[in-house]
Motif scaffolding. Structure first.
Motif, PDB file in Angstrom:
ATOM      1  N   SER A  52       4.966 -20.691 -25.537  1.00 55.08           N
ATOM      2  CA  SER A  52       5.541 -19.430 -25.060  1.00 55.08           C
ATOM      3  C   SER A  52       6.464 -18.818 -26.107  1.00 55.08           C
ATOM      4  O   SER A  52       6.406 -17.608 -26.367  1.00 55.08           O
ATOM      5  CB  SER A  52       6.323 -19.660 -23.773  1.00 55.08           C
ATOM      6  N   LYS A  53       7.319 -19.651 -26.713  1.00 59.30           N
ATOM      7  CA  LYS A  53       8.226 -19.130 -27.751  1.00 59.30           C
ATOM      8  C   LYS A  53       7.448 -18.656 -28.967  1.00 59.30           C
ATOM      9  O   LYS A  53       7.787 -17.638 -29.575  1.00 59.30           O
ATOM     10  CB  LYS A  53       9.240 -20.195 -28.143  1.00 59.30           C
ATOM     11  N   LEU A  54       6.387 -19.358 -29.338  1.00 62.57           N
ATOM     12  CA  LEU A  54       5.555 -18.969 -30.474  1.00 62.57           C
ATOM     13  C   LEU A  54       4.883 -17.630 -30.207  1.00 62.57           C
ATOM     14  O   LEU A  54       4.855 -16.752 -31.073  1.00 62.57           O
ATOM     15  CB  LEU A  54       4.504 -20.044 -30.751  1.00 62.57           C
ATOM     16  N   ILE A  55       4.383 -17.431 -29.019  1.00 68.00           N
ATOM     17  CA  ILE A  55       3.714 -16.163 -28.675  1.00 68.00           C
ATOM     18  C   ILE A  55       4.740 -15.025 -28.661  1.00 68.00           C
ATOM     19  O   ILE A  55       4.445 -13.924 -29.147  1.00 68.00           O
ATOM     20  CB  ILE A  55       2.986 -16.287 -27.313  1.00 68.00           C
ATOM     21  N   ARG A  56       5.946 -15.289 -28.150  1.00 65.38           N
ATOM     22  CA  ARG A  56       6.989 -14.248 -28.174  1.00 65.38           C
ATOM     23  C   ARG A  56       7.358 -13.870 -29.603  1.00 65.38           C
ATOM     24  O   ARG A  56       7.609 -12.692 -29.887  1.00 65.38           O
ATOM     25  CB  ARG A  56       8.235 -14.737 -27.434  1.00 65.38           C
ATOM     26  N   LEU A  57       7.409 -14.851 -30.501  1.00 67.40           N
ATOM     27  CA  LEU A  57       7.710 -14.540 -31.900  1.00 67.40           C
ATOM     28  C   LEU A  57       6.603 -13.694 -32.534  1.00 67.40           C
ATOM     29  O   LEU A  57       6.888 -12.793 -33.333  1.00 67.40           O
ATOM     30  CB  LEU A  57       7.877 -15.834 -32.705  1.00 67.40           C
ATOM     31  N   ILE A  58       5.368 -13.973 -32.209  1.00 67.36           N
ATOM     32  CA  ILE A  58       4.252 -13.226 -32.756  1.00 67.36           C
ATOM     33  C   ILE A  58       4.234 -11.803 -32.218  1.00 67.36           C
ATOM     34  O   ILE A  58       4.008 -10.841 -32.965  1.00 67.36           O
ATOM     35  CB  ILE A  58       2.914 -13.944 -32.443  1.00 67.36           C
TER      36      ILE A  58
END
Length: 60
Positions: A52-58
């Protein structure tokens, strides 16, 4: 009605043949199952949080 009576008669006869676990074995198996479920719940929770955090960063 006779078929139902025969079914339960056979059922009880087969249940007497079952080898039930002893209390110590049952406790060990229960602890193993609970600890495995807790481990995988924690693992997938952390994995979900990371994705989830990775997708938010992207996206941002």
């Amino acid at each position: 009605m006779q078929r139902l009576k025969n079914f339960f008669s056979d059922l009880f006869r087969e249940m007497r043949k079952v080898s039930w676990p002893k209390r110590k074995e049952l406790t060990r198996y229960t602890i193993t199952v609970f600890s495995t479920v807790a481990f995988f719940a924690l693992f997938f929770g952390v994995l979900d949080l990371g994705i989830s955090k990775l997708i938010r960063l992207i996206i941002e």
